[in-house]
Design a protein around this motif. Structure first.
Motif, PDB file in Angstrom:
ATOM      1  N   PRO A  87     -86.356  37.078 -32.827  1.00  0.00           N
ATOM      2  CA  PRO A  87     -87.176  37.328 -31.904  1.00  0.00           C
ATOM      3  C   PRO A  87     -87.983  38.162 -31.757  1.00  0.00           C
ATOM      4  N   HIS A  88     -87.119  39.871 -31.695  1.00  0.00           N
ATOM      5  CA  HIS A  88     -87.414  41.046 -31.168  1.00  0.00           C
ATOM      6  C   HIS A  88     -87.463  41.819 -32.612  1.00  0.00           C
ATOM      7  N   HIS A  89     -88.661  42.582 -33.197  1.00  0.00           N
ATOM      8  CA  HIS A  89     -88.227  44.295 -33.683  1.00  0.00           C
ATOM      9  C   HIS A  89     -88.762  44.785 -33.602  1.00  0.00           C
ATOM     10  N   LEU A  90     -88.268  46.374 -34.454  1.00  0.00           N
ATOM     11  CA  LEU A  90     -88.581  47.592 -33.939  1.00  0.00           C
ATOM     12  C   LEU A  90     -89.268  47.753 -34.343  1.00  0.00           C
ATOM     13  N   TYR A  91     -90.373  48.964 -33.183  1.00  0.00           N
ATOM     14  CA  TYR A  91     -91.636  48.475 -33.517  1.00  0.00           C
ATOM     15  C   TYR A  91     -91.323  50.661 -33.414  1.00  0.00           C
ATOM     16  N   TRP A  92     -93.123  50.859 -33.781  1.00  0.00           N
ATOM     17  CA  TRP A  92     -92.882  53.001 -33.664  1.00  0.00           C
ATOM     18  C   TRP A  92     -94.118  53.287 -33.994  1.00  0.00           C
ATOM     19  N   GLN A  93     -94.193  53.490 -32.989  1.00  0.00           N
ATOM     20  CA  GLN A  93     -95.614  55.244 -32.957  1.00  0.00           C
ATOM     21  C   GLN A  93     -95.385  56.360 -32.587  1.00  0.00           C
ATOM     22  N   ARG A  94     -96.606  56.744 -33.529  1.00  0.00           N
ATOM     23  CA  ARG A  94     -96.778  58.929 -33.656  1.00  0.00           C
ATOM     24  C   ARG A  94     -97.895  59.363 -32.312  1.00  0.00           C
ATOM     25  N   LYS A  95     -97.233  60.215 -32.270  1.00  0.00           N
ATOM     26  CA  LYS A  95     -98.306  60.089 -30.810  1.00  0.00           C
ATOM     27  C   LYS A  95     -97.617  62.239 -30.518  1.00  0.00           C
ATOM     28  N   GLU A  96     -98.368  62.320 -29.731  1.00  0.00           N
ATOM     29  CA  GLU A  96     -98.464  63.741 -29.211  1.00  0.00           C
ATOM     30  C   GLU A  96     -98.018  64.300 -27.764  1.00  0.00           C
ATOM     31  N   VAL A  97     -97.003  65.269 -27.999  1.00  0.00           N
ATOM     32  CA  VAL A  97     -96.878  65.369 -25.756  1.00  0.00           C
ATOM     33  C   VAL A  97     -96.934  66.443 -26.570  1.00  0.00           C
ATOM     34  N   GLY A  98     -98.031  67.393 -25.553  1.00  0.00           N
ATOM     35  CA  GLY A  98     -97.905  68.825 -25.214  1.00  0.00           C
ATOM     36  C   GLY A  98     -98.763  69.599 -26.058  1.00  0.00           C
ATOM     37  N   GLY A  99     -98.860  68.152 -27.081  1.00  0.00           N
ATOM     38  CA  GLY A  99     -99.372  69.988 -28.886  1.00  0.00           C
ATOM     39  C   GLY A  99     -98.138  69.540 -29.956  1.00  0.00           C
ATOM     40  N   VAL A 100     -96.561  68.669 -29.338  1.00  0.00           N
ATOM     41  CA  VAL A 100     -95.979  68.293 -30.754  1.00  0.00           C
ATOM     42  C   VAL A 100     -95.921  67.686 -30.639  1.00  0.00           C
ATOM     43  N   PRO A 101     -96.276  67.278 -32.423  1.00  0.00           N
ATOM     44  CA  PRO A 101     -96.345  65.302 -32.695  1.00  0.00           C
ATOM     45  C   PRO A 101     -94.827  64.626 -32.533  1.00  0.00           C
ATOM     46  N   TYR A 102     -94.463  63.635 -31.789  1.00  0.00           N
ATOM     47  CA  TYR A 102     -93.183  63.108 -31.673  1.00  0.00           C
ATOM     48  C   TYR A 102     -93.732  61.821 -32.783  1.00  0.00           C
ATOM     49  N   LEU A 103     -92.015  60.758 -33.539  1.00  0.00           N
ATOM     50  CA  LEU A 103     -91.787  59.529 -33.503  1.00  0.00           C
ATOM     51  C   LEU A 103     -91.982  59.034 -32.163  1.00  0.00           C
ATOM     52  N   VAL A 104     -92.324  57.679 -31.951  1.00  0.00           N
ATOM     53  CA  VAL A 104     -91.975  56.773 -30.513  1.00  0.00           C
ATOM     54  C   VAL A 104     -91.361  55.587 -31.167  1.00  0.00           C
ATOM     55  N   ALA A 105     -90.010  55.099 -30.802  1.00  0.00           N
ATOM     56  CA  ALA A 105     -89.480  53.543 -31.239  1.00  0.00           C
ATOM     57  C   ALA A 105     -89.017  53.005 -30.302  1.00  0.00           C
ATOM     58  N   GLY A 106     -88.772  51.592 -30.542  1.00  0.00           N
ATOM     59  CA  GLY A 106     -88.711  50.763 -29.185  1.00  0.00           C
ATOM     60  C   GLY A 106     -88.421  49.839 -29.782  1.00  0.00           C
ATOM     61  N   ALA A 107     -86.979  48.553 -29.414  1.00  0.00           N
ATOM     62  CA  ALA A 107     -86.902  47.401 -30.229  1.00  0.00           C
ATOM     63  C   ALA A 107     -86.102  46.954 -29.179  1.00  0.00           C
ATOM     64  N   GLN A 108     -85.969  45.259 -28.621  1.00  0.00           N
ATOM     65  CA  GLN A 108     -84.670  45.290 -27.551  1.00  0.00           C
ATOM     66  C   GLN A 108     -84.158  44.370 -28.562  1.00  0.00           C
ATOM     67  N   VAL A 109     -82.438  44.299 -27.757  1.00  0.00           N
ATOM     68  CA  VAL A 109     -81.536  43.948 -28.249  1.00  0.00           C
ATOM     69  C   VAL A 109     -81.371  42.004 -28.148  1.00  0.00           C
ATOM     70  N   ILE A 110     -81.120  41.172 -28.902  1.00  0.00           N
ATOM     71  CA  ILE A 110     -81.034  39.831 -29.127  1.00  0.00           C
ATOM     72  C   ILE A 110     -80.199  39.624 -28.748  1.00  0.00           C
ATOM     73  N   GLY A 111     -80.277  38.721 -27.854  1.00  0.00           N
ATOM     74  CA  GLY A 111     -79.799  37.681 -27.084  1.00  0.00           C
ATOM     75  C   GLY A 111     -79.279  38.121 -25.506  1.00  0.00           C
ATOM     76  N   GLY A 112     -80.509  39.368 -25.006  1.00  0.00           N
ATOM     77  CA  GLY A 112     -80.411  39.545 -23.167  1.00  0.00           C
ATOM     78  C   GLY A 112     -79.705  40.287 -23.665  1.00  0.00           C
ATOM     79  N   GLY A 113     -79.790  41.573 -24.415  1.00  0.00           N
ATOM     80  CA  GLY A 113     -79.327  43.092 -23.612  1.00  0.00           C
ATOM     81  C   GLY A 113     -79.986  43.781 -23.517  1.00  0.00           C
ATOM     82  N   PRO A 114     -79.985  44.932 -23.142  1.00  0.00           N
ATOM     83  CA  PRO A 114     -81.050  46.390 -22.665  1.00  0.00           C
ATOM     84  C   PRO A 114     -82.258  46.220 -23.911  1.00  0.00           C
ATOM     85  N   THR A 115     -82.983  46.934 -23.331  1.00  0.00           N
ATOM     86  CA  THR A 115     -84.361  47.595 -24.461  1.00  0.00           C
ATOM     87  C   THR A 115     -84.052  49.183 -24.647  1.00  0.00           C
ATOM     88  N   GLY A 116     -84.201  49.160 -26.022  1.00  0.00           N
ATOM     89  CA  GLY A 116     -84.157  50.694 -25.689  1.00  0.00           C
ATOM     90  C   GLY A 116     -85.162  51.821 -26.558  1.00  0.00           C
TER      91      GLY A 116
END
Length: 581
Positions: free
Chosen positions: A171-200
């Motif tokens: 039901p949940h997947h890992l997603y990512w996106q690139r963005k710049e913060v202060g002129g520095v490129p970053y890789l931002v990713a997020g996922a939710q633990v299946i079964g009601g765990g925390p979101t990271g």
């Protein structure tokens, strides 16, 4: 509790990282090609070749560099991104596996630090709910990664619950996106633990990858510039190789055009340029042969005319003496014979004039005609010419005495006799002769090719004895050239005849080939004007009649070889009117 499998694509937002060099490079090349299009129309062939070579090399280099940059960029970013996402997913599973279902904030903080301590060196944010129902956000860098710095689109994708089926086991997947913060490129990713765990969430810096790609871009740019310089040098060498034969061909063509018919090109090789050089040599050789053939024929014709004229003079002298005797005895001859005698006398005189004119023409063609210069009063000279031919009653003279000019009196007499006699024969009385002086630079130059100039605007002519001819008004006396105009009151000269009035043997009316004139008089008059450094022009007066304008310098050029004619003092008569119309 495990996190869903990483989603291969982004969250739907446009990437804001490095890249896009290939497309911008292609647009730059197109703009350069458009701007160079106008330049290529205005420059030399050498520069065209260099520019074309350079543009082709630039296009190839930019295309190759863009493709290489794009492939390396995707490889570098995909490798870094996949390694970071794989480590983040594994760390999220391992770190949250030992956590309770509702962990305390301190436990989340410890788990976040444990995840961030991995080899990928990224920042971690864990979001969970404790046993009291209070939401807790544990981050390893409060200045960089907070819930507010995460793009909303990424948060929405992570929180979305997808239906589970055979094609979607989680039901949940890992997603990512690139963005710049202060002129520095970053890789931002997020996922939710299946079964009601925390979101990271995690943020990994791509500054090192950007620096590597920037270095790669500079290297490709330098390589492109070197390729451009090398192509320009190669184009210059190629242009020199191609254009040197073309330049030699152009120089040879100019030499050929200047009359150097022995000009030839050195032929080397078997390419198209060598074939062109061979063609030029064959053409020049044929042209030289043709010109030599024509020159020989022309020289033979001149010798024939000269020899014929000289050979005819001896029998003509005897015939002329006989005709003079017959003319003196005309009153005592039988009336039936008198007309025949008169015909013989007139035709003998005509033949004599023709021979003299032919001899004069041969002198002009051979370049042996010379001036015998003297200072003369032009008015007296014109009067003497008219009086010697008994034209006083038919000619009106408008000339002030005292106009002294240095010229050949005999040749001026020949010119005046032909112009006035031509006007009396083909024009209408009265014939008006006006003598004026003008500045050295006339308002209308006399063309040297055919001696014809367009008719000038003319005002109404005054009656004899009144004011000066308005045709002469506006002229400044005492200038640098003598201007004599001879005007008749006849029908004028047809426009199609004007360009040919000074041609030899030209007669406008084909129905009257047996006119008294030979068609040489005006030609001889023009040649006599040219040898003085002047010319004669013909035009039609707006009120009717033809106007012949003689222009001579006030001081004729001195002959190079003395003042005596080269033929031993023989002076052709050149008198009388010659055919014009």
């Amino acid at each position: 509790m495990t996190a869903g499998t990483p989603h291969g694509g982004g969250s739907g937002e446009g990437e804001q990282g490095t890249g896009g060099g290939g497309t911008s490079g292609g647009r730059l090349v197109l703009r350069l090609l458009r701007r160079a299009a106008g330049l290529l129309r205005l420059t030399s062939l050498r520069l065209r070749l260099v520019v074309v070579f350079a543009l082709v090399a630039l296009t190839a280099a930019v295309s190759a560099s863009g493709i290489a940059y794009w492939l390396n960029r995707n490889t570098v970013l995909d490798r870094t991104q996949n390694a970071a996402l794989k480590d983040f997913r594994k760390s999220l599973e391992d770190s949250t596996h030992s956590l309770p279902l509702r962990p305390r904030c301190s436990e989340l903080q410890d788990a976040a630090r444990q995840m961030a301590a991995g080899p990928q060196n990224y920042t971690v944010l864990l979001i969970g709910v404790d046993s009291a129902g209070k939401e807790c956000a544990a981050t390893t860098d409060k200045n960089l990664l907070t819930l507010q710095t995460i793009p909303q689109s990424l948060r929405n994708a992570v929180d979305q619950v997808r239906p589970v089926d055979e094609n979607n086991p989680s039901p949940h997947h890992l997603y990512w996106q690139r963005k710049e913060v202060g002129g520095v490129p970053y890789l931002v990713a997020g996922a939710q633990v299946i079964g009601g765990g925390p979101t990271g969430y995690m943020m990994k810096s791509l500054a090192t990858e950007r620096q590597d790609l920037t270095s790669l871009g500079w290297s490709l740019g330098i390589a492109t510039a070197l390729a451009l310089v090398g192509s320009a040098l190669l184009a210059q060498a190629a242009a020199t190789t191609v254009l040197r034969p073309v330049q030699r061909l152009g120089y040879a063509a100019r030499q050929l055009g200047e009359g150097r018919l022995d000009t030839r090109l050195r032929v080397t090789g078997t390419d198209e340029l060598a074939d062109l050089s061979r063609t030029f040599n064959r053409t020049a050789e044929r042209l030289q042969q043709r010109v030599e053939e024509l020159s020989g024929r022309e020289a033979a014709s001149r010798r024939f005319v000269a020899d014929m004229s000289h050979e005819l003079r001896t029998p003509l002298t005897a015939i002329t003496a006989v005709t003079e005797v017959l003319e003196e005895e005309a009153d005592s001859l039988d009336p039936m014979i008198a007309p025949a005698v008169q015909l013989v006398v007139s035709e003998t005189r005509r033949l004599n004039d023709l021979v003299e004119n032919l001899m004069e023409v041969t002198r002009f063609d051979a370049g042996t005609a010379r001036l015998v210069l003297d200072h003369v009063d032009v008015a007296d000279q014109v009067t003497a010419c008219i009086d010697a031919r008994a034209w006083l009653d038919a000619v009106e003279l408008d000339a002030d005495r005292g106009t002294m000019v240095r010229l050949d009196p005999r040749r001026l007499d020949v010119i005046l006799a032909n112009l006035i006699g031509n006007a009396l024969k083909h024009g209408g009385s009265p014939v008006r002769v006006s003598v004026r002086t003008e500045p050295a630079e006339p308002t209308a130059a006399v063309p040297a090719a055919d001696g014809v100039e367009p008719a000038e605007p003319v005002a109404e002519e005054s009656a004899p004895g009144g004011d000066a001819d308005p045709f002469e008004r506006g002229r400044e006396p005492g200038g640098g050239q003598l201007v004599i105009r001879v005007r008749d009151h006849g029908p004028g000269i047809p426009e199609e005849v004007l360009p040919h009035v000074f041609d030899r043997f030209y007669k406008a009316s084909a129905s009257r080939p047996r006119s008294e004139g030979s068609g040489l008089g005006l030609s001889i008059a023009q040649e006599n004007a040219h040898i003085h450094g002047g010319g004669i022009s013909a035009a039609n007066h707006p009120e009717g009649g033809a106007v012949f304008t003689l222009r001579l310098p006030m001081d004729a050029p001195r002959p190079d070889d003395g003042d005596e004619p080269a033929d031993g003092g023989e002076r052709p008569k050149g008198e009388g009117p010659e055919g014009r119309r």
